[in-house]
Scaffold this motif. Structure first.
Motif, PDB file in Angstrom:
ATOM      1  N   TYR C 219       0.832  -1.204   0.000  1.00 26.62           N
ATOM      2  CA  TYR C 219       0.000   0.000   0.000  1.00 26.62           C
ATOM      3  C   TYR C 219       0.868   1.256   0.000  1.00 26.62           C
ATOM      4  O   TYR C 219       0.595   2.227  -0.700  1.00 26.62           O
ATOM      5  N   ILE C 220       1.925   1.238   0.808  1.00 26.37           N
ATOM      6  CA  ILE C 220       2.772   2.433   0.903  1.00 26.37           C
ATOM      7  C   ILE C 220       3.482   2.697  -0.417  1.00 26.37           C
ATOM      8  O   ILE C 220       3.577   3.847  -0.867  1.00 26.37           O
ATOM      9  N   MET C 221       3.988   1.654  -1.065  1.00 25.74           N
ATOM     10  CA  MET C 221       4.652   1.860  -2.356  1.00 25.74           C
ATOM     11  C   MET C 221       3.678   2.454  -3.364  1.00 25.74           C
ATOM     12  O   MET C 221       3.991   3.406  -4.084  1.00 25.74           O
ATOM     13  N   CYS C 222       2.498   1.893  -3.418  1.00 23.72           N
ATOM     14  CA  CYS C 222       1.503   2.368  -4.378  1.00 23.72           C
ATOM     15  C   CYS C 222       1.105   3.802  -4.067  1.00 23.72           C
ATOM     16  O   CYS C 222       1.021   4.644  -4.960  1.00 23.72           O
ATOM     17  N   ALA C 223       0.887   4.104  -2.790  1.00 24.50           N
ATOM     18  CA  ALA C 223       0.495   5.459  -2.401  1.00 24.50           C
ATOM     19  C   ALA C 223       1.609   6.451  -2.702  1.00 24.50           C
ATOM     20  O   ALA C 223       1.354   7.591  -3.105  1.00 24.50           O
ATOM     21  N   THR C 224       2.841   6.023  -2.516  1.00 22.41           N
ATOM     22  CA  THR C 224       3.985   6.900  -2.786  1.00 22.41           C
ATOM     23  C   THR C 224       4.013   7.298  -4.257  1.00 22.41           C
ATOM     24  O   THR C 224       4.144   8.483  -4.589  1.00 22.41           O
ATOM     25  N   ALA C 225       3.874   6.318  -5.137  1.00 22.78           N
ATOM     26  CA  ALA C 225       3.887   6.623  -6.571  1.00 22.78           C
ATOM     27  C   ALA C 225       2.685   7.479  -6.937  1.00 22.78           C
ATOM     28  O   ALA C 225       2.785   8.432  -7.718  1.00 22.78           O
ATOM     29  N   LEU C 226       1.545   7.144  -6.362  1.00 18.17           N
ATOM     30  CA  LEU C 226       0.309   7.872  -6.651  1.00 18.17           C
ATOM     31  C   LEU C 226       0.453   9.347  -6.295  1.00 18.17           C
ATOM     32  O   LEU C 226       0.123  10.240  -7.084  1.00 18.17           O
ATOM     33  N   LEU C 227       0.976   9.633  -5.111  1.00 15.03           N
ATOM     34  CA  LEU C 227       1.073  11.021  -4.668  1.00 15.03           C
ATOM     35  C   LEU C 227       2.187  11.769  -5.392  1.00 15.03           C
ATOM     36  O   LEU C 227       2.123  12.976  -5.558  1.00 15.03           O
ATOM     37  N   LYS C 228       3.194  11.043  -5.796  1.00 16.83           N
ATOM     38  CA  LYS C 228       4.260  11.687  -6.568  1.00 16.83           C
ATOM     39  C   LYS C 228       3.710  12.177  -7.895  1.00 16.83           C
ATOM     40  O   LYS C 228       4.013  13.275  -8.358  1.00 16.83           O
TER      41      LYS C 228
END
Lengths: 765, 313, 266
Positions: C219-228
């Motif tokens: 979840y954190i990896m996906c959220a990181t890319a999403l917010l970037k």
């Protein structure tokens, strides 16, 4: 609650492993020894009922990288010197038998240097089966003409001992204005599908075995492993560490084949680390499922809605393994409904499907589902709303448990039901079934459910040790594993409260480690908080007592004139006269506290029962659900779920809130999606994967508006500081969704409530 | 997964020549093939995977010569987010956006989505769980007597009642697209088949190069119905493109190949798209041939036709 | 003398060469002409002509050295055989040297197993042997020790294996490691030092948004890319962006809230 707490009940009890989790450093079982372990894979039976006649392992053996092949007869270990053959042994044989009784059951295990090689070897096994007759449909299984499943002699049906019999059925019939036979159809067969599959990593050095696995009870697992090893090594030579656990809700309670294979094959491989990490498919096929349940109850009703008698039976499916599990299906109806005349039996029905066993709130969700459907049907017969009918017939807090007369240490099902009914505005929203259409054309429905269920008892007497550090903080080593619902944090909070420390001053050193901690009550059955919390409370009281001894000496006052708080031991009424906990701890010797949980007896007088009376501590909960049913597509949308559980005392507010959310999330899954589909024609499991055995995604529910968690407190008379277990919020939402859909379209649909079933019920398909 | 050799192709010619051999499979995003290979689904496993992602200049999305041109290797995520596609070819953007999950859309290509294999759970049962007729001429279709929850309402393709699962296919057909391969240019509508194990008309060694969509200045929309709002394959999907009073309506996941509903198109032609007209059009759904467990798809197909039309009102 | 050292460092003796190659050729230090030149008095020209023939294996050249000395012209002829790598063109003086080079760099005889391949993970280069059928999640976890990513299903249906490839979230269980050679991979270990947390990690901590933790790295990896990609992501954007992940602990609500908290502060 009148009592004021400094730590208890506050938000933000973040356990000190959270930092490791968000950086990926919390070690789960398969994370250990990267690049240094062997991998095991399972050959899953392609037949629902068969006897293995022969297995030619020569091609599999010849594959470079294969290290061991095990089946019901032999464990063949490949060494540089050739093949060493071992007898499989009784333990493994019982877990991987020659007669297969469900599609997917383990038939052989291959251990190799890589998972790819193990899988290739599995594909090279040449196995001859004698296919036997099988039965998948539970109603067919009960007929005398049915093939035998293979787990029991003579019949596929088994009555459980201990039907509930009380009062006089005939007397109940005599005073009834109406009689009706009411039933609920078979609920769904599914698996909790924990995100981390079953896994065990084991390696030996000398006659010590090291085991890494996810478990709710490291010590319980150690005992089971001891059994897997035929008690040949001392318990203290079995080193279990369970740090990360990828979702524990009962299905991983007991180590099973994956653990037995890992520890035994590792020993045969001269101690080489063996990782039996089930694939998702292997996990679906070789881990417990929830028993589908059905019930038929003949009920007597007075015109005012009073239930005068209940007579009937619950049936639960136990799968091909034959562990009998239906007996507690009746617990909700027997203890939630105040009815003097009861005769209810339970039966297990075997079929050739993957085994059913322990899962979350075992037996209570399907048992409650049956009760909720039957109660709603009864309510219709007497012209009452489901809510009114339940309040008319629910037991009261002072009513003892129905089958043994013991007092409940807290019992708040009425309060739970009222809480959710108020929150969802039930009295204004309820309508007759199939009577309300929303602006977008969908049908509105509202359902309500509540129950007294069988979990959350005080467990066996276990101990806790607190090591106070010289700077006045508490170091706890938890025998508990870290399941994620916050039980370790809860226990730490209790310690902090008793010792007048901040929550952050109680640090978990290690947990789930049989070498370091003292035994703990496993986190099953919602017994974690109540049992372990009691032990930690006693240990904290022991520390406090010793602090008081030291402070009394230092301040020259009597011990009974002392209080503790805000990091100080002070004279009661005179906060200016004190010693800090820190300076008291700095004295030699090290301050160590010890405590044990207590027996499940009332800790105070309650409802006319005296303090010390053996009691029952159980969970109560309720849910109310609103749905919108799209009658063109059959889709069910959750509009609102209000979920209430009695916590006794809320210690970890975040933990409680997360559990209530989890209950709502799981329910969307249980009631609307989950079904392990076993094809009745070919006997095979069609969906052993996360694609077709589905969890709701972030898009599937508007959780930000739908979920409403409503914990209540009742100051339980057994639990530490009045707390009890809160792990069972899944139960009633299951039934309330089913009832809500009935209210929407006037048709009963068994879970999972799929679009296909809704359309079929509406006559559109 | 079995041992394979992974070859990075440097040109379409080289790739086509490698793929002309037995036991070679094309590998782009790999999101479909990986499932088949990792699960030992079929008895015939390729020995060689020909990676075409290393062929340059095949992932463009551009307007050129009066049409939208998309390289076969364009990622689904890029198609979904592209401003030209979103503004002018909305059905295509929405279809690409609804495929699978965000991560799989970052990996999967539009070409791959069109060429994917069926999802029937008997076919896909791992370790070749069922000898189904798609895999073997001596096999039989288990879904006919078993559970056909995800299967066809329009009969069989070469005996197989599995459906074509692509989300992008109906959008392209509604938008009257063409598929350009290394050998020919085919109407999107003619690209699909169900013969033996084939889901497209591609010959051995033939590779999809480009998708061409004629310039479109009408309204288009796409809807997908599935058990969940993400990750899933469609139970029914529908794409509609309306221009100058004429509609092209294409359903997928309901038959062995995507299908235009010409009866529905005729019913709505020239009419205002409103609830009543859209419903009347939907009720012209062609005659179905369906087993019991798939029947529920019929009302859903009608509902989707109606609702997707209304999105183009 | 330096002349001898150079000889030995540049060539094999005739005897050794014959023993290794089984071919009768001769060779002398190509550099001999330079040494001769260095010893020469001024006004000396040295010319070299080369005629080559290719025989298998190796390329044989006849090298004629013409040296102009104050007293006249001296001509020497030598035959030199070079072994040229057919893949990269590098030259070797012996077949054995060429074979050793080919095996280590290009893989001899179609056996690609001896090739070392480069994966770039969290900014660092890792050279390792990668079998063609190894998934990226297997290599990252078992070969490189990046065990933060998990294996919940191995079929791209749960999200626990999510990593970033060139900044985009992908499922490592559905990729072959060999396919991403030389591309930039980011795992959960690469988001922070573990002392300071990334904004998304900090939000998960502050909001107490974890339960068992198994799904959290994904979840954190996906959220990181999403917010970037979309620092102003709305709630709906976040829900859609995370929709490839499941959380059987039922903790989706808290995690979505945590990601929302990061908005703008990324």
């Amino acid at each position: 609650m009148a009592q004021e707490f400094a730590v208890i009940g506050k938000k933000g009890m973040i356990d000190n492993q959270t930092g490791r989790i968000v950086t990926g450093k919390l070690d789960f079982a398969a994370d250990h020894l990267p690049g240094k372990k062997l991998f095991g894979r399972i050959k899953c039976s392609p037949h629902p009922h068969a006897k293995i006649l022969s297995m030619d392992i020569s091609k599999a053996q010849a594959l470079p990288g294969v290290k061991a092949i095990a089946n019901w007869e032999n464990c063949d270990v490949l060494t540089d010197m050739g093949v060493e053959a071992y007898d499989t042994g009784t333990t493994l044989r019982s877990l991987m038998p020659q007669e297969i009784t469900w599609w997917g059951q383990a038939v052989a295990i291959v251990v190799a240097t890589e998972p790819n090689i193990a899988e290739q070897a599995i594909d090279l096994l040449e196995i001859e089966y004698e296919e036997l007759n099988y039965v998948i449909d539970p109603d067919d299984a009960q007929k005398s003409s049915s093939p035998l499943v293979g787990c029991w002699e003579g019949s596929n049906v088994r009555e459980n001992p201990g039907p509930v019999v009380r009062g006089d059925i005939e007397a109940g019939k005599a005073i009834a204005d109406k009689k009706a036979t009411l039933s609920a159809d078979w609920s769904n067969y599914f698996q909790s599908s924990n995100i981390e599959p079953r896994v065990t990593l084991a390696w030996w050095d000398g006659d010590h075995v090291h085991v890494r696995l996810p478990t709710p009870g490291a010590f319980n697992s150690r005992s089971v492993i001891w059994g897997f090893l035929d008690n040949e090594v001392p318990l203290s030579h079995i080193h279990v560490v369970s740090h990360g656990t990828g979702m524990i809700v009962g299905d991983k309670i007991n180590p099973y084949l994956e653990c037995a294979a890992a520890v035994r094959l590792s020993r045969m491989l001269k101690g080489a680390p063996v990782c039996m990490n089930y694939s998702r498919r292997e996990f679906f096929l070789n881990t417990q499922h929830q028993h589908p349940a059905t019930a038929t109850i003949e009920m007597g009703l007075k015109n005012d809605g009073t239930i005068t008698y209940m007579e009937g039976a619950f049936y639960g499916q136990c799968g091909g393994e034959g562990s009998a599990w239906a007996s507690d299906l009746k617990f909700p109806i027997v203890n939630t409904i105040k009815c003097p005349n009861v005769h209810i039996k339970t039966f297990d029905v075997a079929t050739n499907i993957p085994w059913t066993g322990i899962y979350r709130s075992v037996q209570n969700p399907p048992g409650d589902y049956c009760m909720e459907v039957i109660l709603d049907k009864a309510a219709e017969l007497v012209g009452m709303t489901p809510y009114e009918f339940r309040m008319k017939n629910y037991t009261w807090p002072q009513d003892p448990q129905q089958d043994n007369g013991k007092p409940f240490s807290s019992q708040a099902v009425r309060q739970n039901l009222e809480t959710v009914a108020t929150a969802i505005n039930y009295s204004n929203k309820w309508h007759e079934p199939d009577a309300k259409t929303l602006d977008d054309g969908s049908k509105h429905g509202i359902g309500i459910a509540g129950c007294v269920e069988s979990h959350s008892a005080m467990g066996g007497s276990i101990g806790a040790i607190i090591n106070m550090t010289k700077d006045g903080k508490a170091l706890t080593n938890h025998g508990l594993t870290r399941v994620g619902c916050g039980t370790n944090a809860t226990c730490n909070a209790i310690v902090a409260e008793i010792l007048g420390l901040q929550y952050e001053d109680v640090i978990t050193g290690d947990w789930g480690n049989t070498d370091v901690a003292s035994d703990a009550q496993p986190q099953w059955g919602s017994m974690g908080t109540i049992t372990n919390g009691a032990a930690w409370l006693k240990a904290a009281e022991d520390v406090r007592d010793q602090l008081f001894d030291r402070a009394a000496a230092a301040l020259s006052v009597a011990k009974q004139n002392l209080s503790i708080g805000e990091g100080k031991v002070y004279v009661t009424g005179d906060k200016a006269t004190y010693k800090t906990v820190r300076e008291l701890c700095a004295q030699a010797p090290q301050l160590i506290g010890k405590g044990y949980s207590w027996a499940q007896n009332l800790q105070r007088d309650l409802h006319g029962f005296k303090k010390g009376t053996p009691a029952e501590t159980r969970c109560t909960c309720a849910s109310a659900t609103e749905v919108a049913v799209d009658t063109e597509t059959g889709e069910v949308e959750l509009l609102k779920i209000c979920n209430s559980i009695d916590c006794g005392r809320i210690i970890n507010l975040d933990g409680v809130t997360k559990q209530l959310y989890a209950g709502m999330d799981s329910i969307a899954a249980q009631a609307l999606y989950w079904e392990q589909i076993v094809d009745g024609v070919y006997g095979g499991v069609l969906n052993p994967n996360f694609l077709d055995h589905r969890w709701p995604t972030s898009l599937d529910i508007d959780r930000e508006t739908v979920f409403e968690p409503l914990p209540i407190e009742t100051d339980d008379a057994v639990g530490p500081l009045g707390a009890k277990g809160i792990g069972e919020p899944v139960i009633t939402t299951y039934g309330s969704v089913v009832c809500a859909v009935y209210n929407a379209i006037g048709k009963w649909i068994t879970p999972p409530i799929t679009a296909a079933k809704v359309l079929k019920a509406l006559g559109k398909a | 997964m079995k041992d394979i050799t992974f070859i990075n192709a440097t040109s379409l010619d080289q790739a086509a020549s490698l793929l002309g051999q037995d036991k070679a499979a094309i590998f782009a995003g790999g999101t479909d093939l990986m499932g088949l290979l990792r699960g030992y689904v079929t008895p015939s496993n390729p020995d060689v995977l020909v990676n075409i992602k290393t062929i340059p200049d095949m992932d463009y999305i551009k307007e050129d010569g009066g049409m939208l041109k998309i390289g076969a290797l364009a990622k689904l995520a890029d198609v979904a987010k592209n401003s030209i596609v979103k503004s002018k070819y909305a059905a295509l953007a929405e279809a690409a956006r609804k495929v699978a999950s965000p991560e799989l859309r970052n990996m999967g290509t539009i070409g791959g989505n069109l060429c994917q294999q069926v999802r029937c759970w008997y076919y896909r049962s791992e370790y070749n769980g069922y000898n189904c007729l798609r895999k073997s001429p001596s096999g039989l279709c288990q879904a006919l007597l078993g559970r056909a929850d995800h299967h066809s309402i329009f009969g069989a393709g070469d005996g197989c009642i599995a459906v074509n699962p692509s989300d992008v296919a109906p959008a392209l057909i509604a938008l009257d697209a063409k598929i350009v391969t290394t050998e020919r240019t085919i109407e999107a509508e003619d690209f699909f088949t169900s013969e033996g194990e084939k889901t497209t008309v591609l010959e051995k060694g033939e590779i999809v190069k480009e998708i061409q969509v004629p310039a479109f200045n009408g309204k288009s929309a796409f809807m997908k119905f599935a058990e969940r709002k993400a990750i899933e394959f469609a139970l029914v999907n529908c794409a509609v493109a309306v221009k100058d009073g004429n509609a092209r309506i294409c359903l997928n996941a309901v038959g062995p190949v995507p299908r235009r509903e010409e009866g529905c198109e005729a019913e709505i032609a020239g009419k205002t798209i409103n609830a009543a007209n859209a419903e009347a059009a939907a009720n012209k759904l062609s005659k179905t041939t369906v087993v019991d467990t798939s029947k529920y798809k019929i009302p859903i197909a009608k509902a989707l036709i109606k609702r997707t039309l209304l999105l183009c009102a | 003398m330096s002349e001898e050292k150079k000889k030995t460092s540049r060539t094999l003796s005739r005897r050794e060469f014959i023993r290794d190659a089984g071919i009768v050729v001769g060779g002398t230090a190509v550099g001999s002409s330079f040494i001769l030149a260095a010893c020469k008095p001024k006004e000396v020209e040295v010319t070299k002509t080369v005629t080559s023939t290719t025989t298998a294996p190796g390329t044989t050249s006849t090298v004629t050295h013409t040296t102009t000395l104050p007293g006249g012209t001296e001509t020497k002829t030598e035959t030199v055989t070079k072994f040229v790598c057919p893949v990269c063109g590098e030259e070797f003086d012996s077949l054995a040297a060429l074979q050793a080079h080919f095996n280590s760099v290009h893989g001899g005889g179609g056996d690609a197993q001896h090739v070392l391949r480069k994966l770039i993970v969290n900014g660092d280069d890792y050279w390792l042997k990668i079998d063609d059928n190894w998934t990226l999640s297997y290599v990252l976890r078992e070969k490189l020790g990046f065990v933060g990513l998990k294996n919940g299903c191995d079929r791209g249906e749960c999200g626990t294996c999510a990593v970033l490839l060139n900044g985009k979230a992908v499922f490592s269980c559905m990729m072959l490691a060999i396919d991403v050679e030389g591309q930039e991979i980011t795992t959960i270990e690469g988001l922070s030092s573990g002392i300071d947390f990334s904004p998304v990690q900090q939000a998960f901590i502050d909001h107490n948004a974890v339960q068992c933790g198994f799904c959290v790295p994904g979840y954190i990896m996906c959220a990181t890319a999403l917010l970037k990609e979309n620092p102003q992501a709305t709630l709906q954007d976040i829900k859609e962006g995370l929709s490839g992940h499941i959380c059987p602990c039922g903790n989706v609500k808290r995690m979505v809230e945590a990601v929302e908290m990061v908005k703008g502060g990324f």
